[in-house]
Design a protein around this motif. Structure first.
Motif, PDB file in Angstrom:
ATOM      1  N   VAL A   1      77.840  92.041  44.597  1.00  0.00           N
ATOM      2  CA  VAL A   1      78.046  92.492  43.224  1.00  0.00           C
ATOM      3  C   VAL A   1      79.499  92.274  42.795  1.00  0.00           C
ATOM      4  O   VAL A   1      80.428  92.770  43.440  1.00  0.00           O
ATOM      5  CB  VAL A   1      77.695  93.996  43.092  1.00  0.00           C
ATOM      6  N   ALA A   2      79.661  91.519  41.718  1.00  0.00           N
ATOM      7  CA  ALA A   2      81.006  91.220  41.213  1.00  0.00           C
ATOM      8  C   ALA A   2      81.430  92.302  40.222  1.00  0.00           C
ATOM      9  O   ALA A   2      81.036  92.281  39.060  1.00  0.00           O
ATOM     10  CB  ALA A   2      81.022  89.851  40.550  1.00  0.00           C
ATOM     11  N   ALA A   3      82.229  93.259  40.690  1.00  0.00           N
ATOM     12  CA  ALA A   3      82.624  94.379  39.825  1.00  0.00           C
ATOM     13  C   ALA A   3      84.108  94.363  39.479  1.00  0.00           C
ATOM     14  O   ALA A   3      84.640  95.353  38.995  1.00  0.00           O
ATOM     15  CB  ALA A   3      82.246  95.703  40.489  1.00  0.00           C
ATOM     16  N   ASP A   4      84.772  93.258  39.730  1.00  0.00           N
ATOM     17  CA  ASP A   4      86.172  93.137  39.318  1.00  0.00           C
ATOM     18  C   ASP A   4      86.199  92.481  37.946  1.00  0.00           C
ATOM     19  O   ASP A   4      86.219  91.258  37.822  1.00  0.00           O
ATOM     20  CB  ASP A   4      86.963  92.289  40.328  1.00  0.00           C
ATOM     21  N   VAL A   5      86.186  93.323  36.920  1.00  0.00           N
ATOM     22  CA  VAL A   5      86.073  92.796  35.552  1.00  0.00           C
ATOM     23  C   VAL A   5      87.428  92.404  34.957  1.00  0.00           C
ATOM     24  O   VAL A   5      87.499  91.938  33.835  1.00  0.00           O
ATOM     25  CB  VAL A   5      85.381  93.811  34.613  1.00  0.00           C
TER      26      VAL A   5
ATOM     27  N   VAL B   1      81.394  94.158  30.578  1.00  0.00           N
ATOM     28  CA  VAL B   1      80.616  95.353  30.911  1.00  0.00           C
ATOM     29  C   VAL B   1      81.414  96.171  31.927  1.00  0.00           C
ATOM     30  O   VAL B   1      82.103  95.610  32.787  1.00  0.00           O
ATOM     31  CB  VAL B   1      79.241  94.937  31.502  1.00  0.00           C
ATOM     32  N   SER B   2      81.328  97.492  31.839  1.00  0.00           N
ATOM     33  CA  SER B   2      82.133  98.325  32.744  1.00  0.00           C
ATOM     34  C   SER B   2      81.628  98.207  34.182  1.00  0.00           C
ATOM     35  O   SER B   2      80.441  97.990  34.419  1.00  0.00           O
ATOM     36  CB  SER B   2      82.070  99.785  32.303  1.00  0.00           C
ATOM     37  N   PRO B   3      82.536  98.349  35.149  1.00  0.00           N
ATOM     38  CA  PRO B   3      82.157  98.247  36.563  1.00  0.00           C
ATOM     39  C   PRO B   3      81.039  99.230  36.943  1.00  0.00           C
ATOM     40  O   PRO B   3      80.173  98.906  37.753  1.00  0.00           O
ATOM     41  CB  PRO B   3      83.443  98.584  37.295  1.00  0.00           C
TER      42      PRO B   3
ATOM     43  N   THR C   1      84.835  95.547  44.405  1.00  0.00           N
ATOM     44  CA  THR C   1      85.532  96.222  43.306  1.00  0.00           C
ATOM     45  C   THR C   1      86.861  95.529  42.994  1.00  0.00           C
ATOM     46  O   THR C   1      87.309  94.668  43.740  1.00  0.00           O
ATOM     47  CB  THR C   1      85.808  97.703  43.646  1.00  0.00           C
ATOM     48  N   ALA C   2      87.474  95.975  41.906  1.00  0.00           N
ATOM     49  CA  ALA C   2      88.725  95.356  41.472  1.00  0.00           C
ATOM     50  C   ALA C   2      89.864  95.651  42.430  1.00  0.00           C
ATOM     51  O   ALA C   2      89.974  96.750  42.959  1.00  0.00           O
ATOM     52  CB  ALA C   2      89.096  95.867  40.089  1.00  0.00           C
ATOM     53  N   GLY C   3      90.703  94.659  42.661  1.00  0.00           N
ATOM     54  CA  GLY C   3      91.920  94.878  43.434  1.00  0.00           C
ATOM     55  C   GLY C   3      93.088  94.838  42.468  1.00  0.00           C
ATOM     56  O   GLY C   3      93.107  94.031  41.557  1.00  0.00           O
TER      57      GLY C   3
ATOM     58  N   MET D   1      91.981 104.161  41.018  1.00  0.00           N
ATOM     59  CA  MET D   1      91.289 105.177  41.798  1.00  0.00           C
ATOM     60  C   MET D   1      90.172 105.834  40.994  1.00  0.00           C
ATOM     61  O   MET D   1      89.097 106.101  41.531  1.00  0.00           O
ATOM     62  CB  MET D   1      92.276 106.238  42.288  1.00  0.00           C
ATOM     63  N   GLN D   2      90.451 106.096  39.703  1.00  0.00           N
ATOM     64  CA  GLN D   2      89.425 106.742  38.879  1.00  0.00           C
ATOM     65  C   GLN D   2      88.203 105.832  38.765  1.00  0.00           C
ATOM     66  O   GLN D   2      87.060 106.288  38.872  1.00  0.00           O
ATOM     67  CB  GLN D   2      89.993 107.075  37.489  1.00  0.00           C
ATOM     68  N   GLU D   3      88.471 104.557  38.566  1.00  0.00           N
ATOM     69  CA  GLU D   3      87.353 103.613  38.436  1.00  0.00           C
ATOM     70  C   GLU D   3      86.536 103.580  39.733  1.00  0.00           C
ATOM     71  O   GLU D   3      85.297 103.586  39.710  1.00  0.00           O
ATOM     72  CB  GLU D   3      87.904 102.225  38.126  1.00  0.00           C
ATOM     73  N   LEU D   4      87.229 103.587  40.852  1.00  0.00           N
ATOM     74  CA  LEU D   4      86.522 103.576  42.136  1.00  0.00           C
ATOM     75  C   LEU D   4      85.700 104.848  42.309  1.00  0.00           C
ATOM     76  O   LEU D   4      84.559 104.809  42.791  1.00  0.00           O
ATOM     77  CB  LEU D   4      87.514 103.414  43.290  1.00  0.00           C
ATOM     78  N   LYS D   5      86.281 105.966  41.901  1.00  0.00           N
ATOM     79  CA  LYS D   5      85.554 107.243  41.994  1.00  0.00           C
ATOM     80  C   LYS D   5      84.285 107.193  41.150  1.00  0.00           C
ATOM     81  O   LYS D   5      83.248 107.717  41.556  1.00  0.00           O
ATOM     82  CB  LYS D   5      86.441 108.390  41.494  1.00  0.00           C
TER      83      LYS D   5
END
Ligand code: GDP
Length: 297
Positions: free
Chosen positions: A136-140, A167-169, A192-194, A203-207
């Motif tokens: 899943v490509a979630a690094d937008v 689209v949001s992660p 996820t995004a680096g 961190m919030q996005e990862l949470k």
């Protein structure tokens, strides 16, 4: 090689005490000084080194080392045992979900090797665990990152779920899980995004992704070459989101791998894999004993 191995370092001390028949507590102390230097050179965290040397000294003085005919070898053995223990002793396998799919979140700073590791991990899962992974490509934030994952997917003939950069992660993760259910994928790996630095927004996005996808594993990917920085990064991520394991990349480079020891001691989280090159088959399970040998040199 820029490093001098511990065994080599101990040679000097050993020469001095050879023929002495027995070694004294002062000799053990001198050996411990060499152990200390060797670990610091291998880029092990200073606090970890201090505690470690204390443990080893106690064992060395308390045991029969001083009476032994080969005290140097005994000390090296104790050091190796303790290093192995510090890194968890045993190899630590992937935690699979009881009910499919197993969700694995890949997190880390940009450049650590996250996307590459995602591809490698999928390869391991397919080959050794007979799984059918969905990437899943979630690094937008970086179109190039999505592209990179898609290229890897093509190369490995593995499906990559992407909704582009608009689209949001979290929404990507939600739809990816639906796709996995539809297509019977038993593992979902979310790349996820680096970012360049650990920051609040990351961190919030990862949470948020974590809250939605309820991952079985959160793997932090860190670059072994960055030594002490890798330890700080691990600490930050673990405190903020709670990681379940670490993948230490670029161990094929010129590093002693002291980060492995420090990360484990500082976070208490297991290192599960090590990256040994850029190719897709260059991911290996982490073996504490082998790493101990490497740190010792
Ligand atoms: P990301 O930004 O964290 O997704 O990092 P990438 O996956 O794009 O990797 C950054 C660079 O590190 C790429 O050139 C990779 O080929 C390289 N890389 C990743 N893992 C390893 C490894 O284990 N060994 C070596 N030598 N290079 C690696």
């Amino acid at each position: 090689m820029a490093f001098e191995g511990l065994a080599q370092r101990l040679q000097g001390t050993l020469q001095k005490i050879k023929g002495k028949g027995k070694i004294s507590e002062a000799d053990v102390k001198e050996m411990m000084r060499e152990v200390r230097f060797a670990l610091i050179e291998a880029d092990v965290n200073l606090k970890v080194v201090k505690e470690f040397v204390k443990t080893v000294s106690e064992r060395a003085v308390g045991q029969d080392v001083m009476k032994s005919l080969t005290p140097g070898q005994q000390v090296v053995k104790i050091v190796k045992d303790e290093l192995t223990n510090l890194m968890g002793g045993e190899q630590n396998p992937i935690q699979f979900a009881r009910k499919s799919p197993t969700v694995i979140m890949m997190v880390g700073l940009q450049g650590a090797g996250k996307t590459t590791t995602t591809g490698k991990l999928a390869t391991v899962l397919r080959k050794r665990h007979n799984k059918k992974p969905l990437l899943v490509a979630a690094d937008v934030y970086r179109p190039a990152a999505i592209q990179q994952l898609q290229t890897l997917g093509k190369q490995l003939t593995l499906p990559v779920f992407s909704l582009g950069t608009d689209v949001s992660p979290v929404e990507i993760a939600r739809q990816a899980l639906e796709e996995a259910a539809r297509e019977h994928h038993d593992v979902v790996i979310i790349d996820t995004a680096g970012r360049l630095h650990v920051d609040e927004k990351l961190m919030q996005e990862l949470k948020d992704i974590q809250a939605l996808s309820k991952p079985d594993e959160v793997f932090l990917v860190v670059d072994a070459m960055t030594g002490q920085d890798a330890v700080n990064v691990a600490k930050s991520f673990d405190e903020a989101i709670g990681i379940t394991g670490v993948v230490l990349t670029k161990l094929d480079g010129d590093t002693r791998g002291g980060a492995a020891l420090s990360i484990r001691s500082v976070t208490q989280k297991p290192i599960k894999f090590v990256g040994m090159g850029e190719k897709m088959d260059a991911l290996e399970p982490f073996h504490p004993e082998r790493m101990a040998s490497r740190i010792l040199g």
